[in-house]
Design an enzyme around this catalytic site. Structure first.
Site, PDB file in Angstrom:
ATOM      1  N   CYS A   3      33.528  45.119  39.856  1.00 13.73           N
ATOM      2  CA  CYS A   3      35.001  44.592  39.614  1.00 13.73           C
ATOM      3  C   CYS A   3      35.875  45.605  40.085  1.00 13.73           C
ATOM      4  CB  CYS A   3      34.716  44.644  38.019  1.00 13.73           C
ATOM      5  SG  CYS A   3      36.594  44.010  37.292  1.00 13.73           S
TER       6      CYS A   3
ATOM      7  N   CYS B  96      38.306  46.750  37.090  1.00 12.32           N
ATOM      8  CA  CYS B  96      37.543  47.729  36.535  1.00 12.32           C
ATOM      9  C   CYS B  96      37.790  49.128  37.118  1.00 12.32           C
ATOM     10  CB  CYS B  96      36.235  47.392  36.047  1.00 12.32           C
ATOM     11  SG  CYS B  96      36.188  45.634  35.450  1.00 12.32           S
TER      12      CYS B  96
END
Length: 259
Positions: free
Chosen positions: A148, A151
């Site tokens: 991600c 993230c």
């Protein structure tokens, strides 16, 4: 005819002056004054200890050069003092070295906060989910994935908040690629990551924040949990996120792992 022969040069005769002239008197008076003055000066020069009343007063004593030369210790002391002010001693050098070391450490830590923090670091420092639900402290659960991009981008900001509130709030990291957390994914309705769920002291969810958002949303929600407030200021906020449907499911290697 006899009178003329006795004065052959023909000078006129003057009557004799029995009183001195005024010019002669003044000259004589002046000579007497000078003689007295000269004798008084000779007496002054001849006296070894002159009368302090006759000597002229002096305002400041005159120092002879021998006074400075007879005290070599004073000049040496001045030289040492000048050298002391020009060159720092060992204590000052040690303080400068300590300040430089602290500055270098601060720069290293700040650089690590901005660039060196990774999701792996956050996961390694995170508290296990089961322990967080049982220690009586509020909890922040982050659902994430190693792939991600958002993230990874938010990892430094999350780390800063964690370091500030880690003594009052639990921080849990749950990897959506781990099949162990299938139930939690359904329970918290995780559709996009990063997904931050905010739980009170009893494990009840107060709200969630999803995706890329300003760090103030995370900070203000965590601060409300730490203070034990009844609600959080940002209960449901969604930003740009990565879809959880693209997760790469894998089997759990270690049942105790929360990654």
């Amino acid at each position: 005819m006899a009178r003329v022969a006795s004065n052959p040069i023909g000078l006129q005769k003057f009557a004799p002056c029995f009183q001195p002239c005024s010019s002669l008197l003044s000259l004589r008076t002046s000579l007497r004054f000078q003689n007295k003055l000269h004798r008084s000066e000779q007496r002054l020069y001849c006296q070894k200890s002159p009368n302090p009343i006759d000597s002229p007063p002096t305002e400041e004593p005159i120092l002879e050069p021998s006074v400075v030369e007879d005290n070599p210790s004073e000049s040496t002391t001045v030289t040492k003092n000048v050298e002391f002010t020009e060159f720092p001693n060992k204590n000052i050098n040690r303080r400068i070295a300590a300040a430089s070391t602290l500055g270098a450490v601060g720069l290293f830590l700040s650089g690590r906060l901005e660039f060196g923090v990774s999701l792996r670091d956050l996961s390694a420092n995170a508290i296990p989910y089961e322990e967080a639900l049982s220690n009586g402290m509020p909890t922040v659960v982050e659902f994430y994935a190693d792939w991600c991009e958002v993230c990874r981008e938010l990892a430094p900001a999350v780390y800063k908040v964690e370091q500030q509130y880690k003594d009052r709030v639990n921080f849990v990291m749950l990897n959506v690629d781990n099949t162990k957390w299938e139930q939690e994914l359904d329970e918290f309705g995780v559709e996009g990551i990063p997904h931050f769920a905010f739980l009170d002291r009893n494990g009840n969810e107060e709200g969630n924040v999803v995706g890329r958002l300003p760090s103030k949303y995370l900070v203000e929600n965590v601060d409300a949990l730490a203070k034990g407030e009844a609600s959080i200021p940002h209960a449901r906020v969604v930003g740009q996120y990565s879809s959880a449907e693209t997760r790469k499911v894998h089997q759990v290697v270690d049942p105790r792992s929360h990654g």
